[in-house]
Each structure stands twice: as C-alpha cells, then as structure tokens.
Design a protein around this motif. Sequence first.
Motif, PDB file in Angstrom:
ATOM      1  N   HIS A   7      86.662   1.213 -52.408  1.00 44.75           N
ATOM      2  CA  HIS A   7      86.558   2.403 -53.254  1.00 44.75           C
ATOM      3  C   HIS A   7      87.731   3.349 -52.984  1.00 44.75           C
ATOM      4  CE1 HIS A   7      84.529   5.311 -55.747  1.00 44.75           C
ATOM      5  NE2 HIS A   7      84.585   6.225 -54.777  1.00 44.75           N
ATOM      6  N   LEU A  10      90.934   1.870 -54.476  1.00 45.19           N
ATOM      7  CA  LEU A  10      90.950   2.010 -55.935  1.00 45.19           C
ATOM      8  C   LEU A  10      91.308   3.438 -56.347  1.00 45.19           C
ATOM      9  CD1 LEU A  10      87.846  -0.126 -56.994  1.00 45.19           C
ATOM     10  CD2 LEU A  10      90.262  -0.647 -57.367  1.00 45.19           C
ATOM     11  N   LYS A  11      90.807   4.407 -55.601  1.00 39.66           N
ATOM     12  CA  LYS A  11      91.137   5.803 -55.888  1.00 39.66           C
ATOM     13  C   LYS A  11      92.623   6.065 -55.696  1.00 39.66           C
ATOM     14  CE  LYS A  11      86.889   8.458 -55.165  1.00 39.66           C
ATOM     15  NZ  LYS A  11      86.272   9.562 -54.398  1.00 39.66           N
ATOM     16  N   LEU A  13      95.069   3.810 -55.818  1.00 38.98           N
ATOM     17  CA  LEU A  13      95.812   3.104 -56.857  1.00 38.98           C
ATOM     18  C   LEU A  13      95.711   3.821 -58.197  1.00 38.98           C
ATOM     19  CD1 LEU A  13      94.932  -0.616 -56.006  1.00 38.98           C
ATOM     20  CD2 LEU A  13      97.094   0.577 -55.603  1.00 38.98           C
ATOM     21  N   THR A  14      94.529   4.371 -58.478  1.00 42.35           N
ATOM     22  CA  THR A  14      94.345   5.124 -59.725  1.00 42.35           C
ATOM     23  C   THR A  14      95.215   6.373 -59.729  1.00 42.35           C
ATOM     24  OG1 THR A  14      92.063   4.355 -59.943  1.00 42.35           O
ATOM     25  CG2 THR A  14      92.670   6.320 -61.189  1.00 42.35           C
ATOM     26  N   GLY A  15      95.261   7.055 -58.584  1.00 37.80           N
ATOM     27  CA  GLY A  15      96.100   8.248 -58.472  1.00 37.80           C
ATOM     28  C   GLY A  15      97.573   7.917 -58.681  1.00 37.80           C
ATOM     29  N   LEU A  17      98.760   5.349 -60.346  1.00 35.50           N
ATOM     30  CA  LEU A  17      98.932   4.968 -61.748  1.00 35.50           C
ATOM     31  C   LEU A  17      99.025   6.208 -62.645  1.00 35.50           C
ATOM     32  CD1 LEU A  17      99.040   2.806 -63.963  1.00 35.50           C
ATOM     33  CD2 LEU A  17      96.533   2.856 -64.014  1.00 35.50           C
ATOM     34  N   VAL A  18      98.147   7.175 -62.408  1.00 32.89           N
ATOM     35  CA  VAL A  18      98.165   8.419 -63.191  1.00 32.89           C
ATOM     36  C   VAL A  18      99.483   9.160 -62.980  1.00 32.89           C
ATOM     37  CG1 VAL A  18      97.124  10.704 -63.416  1.00 32.89           C
ATOM     38  CG2 VAL A  18      95.666   8.687 -63.261  1.00 32.89           C
ATOM     39  N   THR A  21     102.289   7.357 -64.767  1.00 35.86           N
ATOM     40  CA  THR A  21     102.098   7.503 -66.205  1.00 35.86           C
ATOM     41  C   THR A  21     102.573   8.875 -66.682  1.00 35.86           C
ATOM     42  OG1 THR A  21     100.197   6.009 -66.178  1.00 35.86           O
ATOM     43  CG2 THR A  21     100.399   7.471 -68.074  1.00 35.86           C
TER      44      THR A  21
END
Length: 305
Positions: A7, A10-11, A13-15, A17-18, A21
């Motif tokens: 978890h 994933l957080k 990696l999401t950060g 990615l954002v 982007t």
Amino acid sequence: MNKFSIHIILKILTGILVFFTLVFFKNYYSFLFSSTTSGLMALPENSNYLLIGSSLTRQSYDPSILRSKLGKVYLLAYNGNQPCMMSEQLRFLKKRGKTWNHLVLEFYPQTSSQGPSISDLRIMLDSDLDLKRRYLALLSNEREISFSEYYELIVTSNIELITTYFLTGALIDSFSVDGGYVNKREEGSSEERLAAESEKIRIVSPKIHSAQLQCWKDLIEENQTEGKTLEVWEAPKFFSVSSDPNYREIKATFSRFLSEKGILFRSFTFSDRDPLLFRDPIHLSTQGREVLSKTIIEAIEKAPN
C-alpha cells in the motif's frame, strides 16, 4: 511483502506519477491556463496598436484613454521583459496568426544593458513548449544555467496556478484590462522616497549588451519589412533615474542606432520632477499614467501623416 508495504509503495508510485503528469502538462499545455486579460494568449484579433515591453509598458499607458483615439490597443507586458524575450514573443504571436497595424517596442536602458534573463516567470507559463525551449536557448547561450534554475523554470514555476486555475483564474483576470494594470488606483510618492529608491536601480553599464543589441536588430529587421508602422517608445522616469550618466549614454547610443535604421523614437517627457506622477522612480502613478496617455494621443494626432 505484506499488504501494508504494498500500500505504501503504491502511494509513492501514484505520487510520482501525479508529479510527472503535472510537469508534463505544465510544459506542454500551461499556456491554456494563462490570463484572458493580459499576456501572450490574451492578445485580441486585429489590434490597431500592440505595445510590447516590461512592467513599464503595463503601468505607463492607460488602454482605455489610448483606445478612445487610437482604436483597439493591447499592452503585452512582462516584468523585466527584455528585447530578446520580446523578439521571441512576437515570433510566437505571428506563428499563431495574430496581427496588428502598429507595433510599439519599449526602450528601457536597464533591460537593454543586461544579458538575457527571465524576471517574470509568467513568461514561461504563457508559452508553448517550443517557445519555452527558445527562451532556455537564449539563457544557455549567454551563461551556464544551474540545475536549480532549470528545475524552477521547468518544474516548479507557476505550477500552483495550474492546479488552482478554476479558483484563481477569474481573480487574476480581474487585475488587467487590455493587458494594462489599470484596475487599481496607484497614488503618487514623495521626492525624498523617489530619490532614495533611485539609488537601488542604478544602471551598472553604459553599454547596450551585445545579445540585446542583436535582438534589437532582429526585431527591427523582422518587423520593418511587413509594411506596418514600427516605433520605439520610452516612458518618463523620475529625473534622478533619467539623469544618471549611464542611462543617458545608453539612450544616446540607442537613439543614433534607431536613427540609422529609420525608426521613429518617441521619448515622452513631462513633469519628471513631480512626485505625484510617479508610484516609484520608474513606474507612473494613476495620475501619471493618465497624463502620459493623453500626451501620446496629442503627439500622434499632431504628427504628419
């Protein structure tokens, strides 16, 4: 690996990615979030007069007064805008099919005496990727750019305006009319304060910087052949600034340069010792802006056709 660790990863990696982007979106599409009342993207179709320069252009002329006699007027201004940046901005506008009948370029010895630099980060925000690259090329040709400067220009500068645009866009737009910062009443100053502040903005060199001189040549060559009026204007400064020897030497050199090129140089003067006409030594108060704008109309109306 337990569920908690997955978890967390994933957080992260999401950060990431954002983040990437946003950076990608900022560099490719930031100009879509620029002001609708000032800057490059707000230039209307078929302006009669396009005035381009620094904060001096924004705060020296009142578009509503000029418009009453000169037709559609737009002030394209960025803080510290230099001839080299102005040249690239005009190329950008022409590429986008923008037109105007009369082009007025700002002259200020300070911006012509320095090497290429970006003072106003809105310059990057309002540009597409190609124009951003051209700005960076100008900077890198003059000096070595540090990683932190690249990071600010490419990553962090004005990224918050993109994320908050739908909340702050209307507020930012309300500050300007036709590119001019005229919605705020700006009071005059005192002679003592203006004299003291003048000491902080002395021009170090009496020479026009070689890169800026070349950009002036490019500006004139590229815009003189289009069959449209091209002029250079100098707004008044408080006398303690305009009487500086370096200021006067650069101005004299530049005046001869324009004369050789056949370009009209309008150096507007009025009561440059009246502190009520100035907000600071180089920017006019609301009263000064109104006086100068009316002076300009009179000068243009009296000029032979």
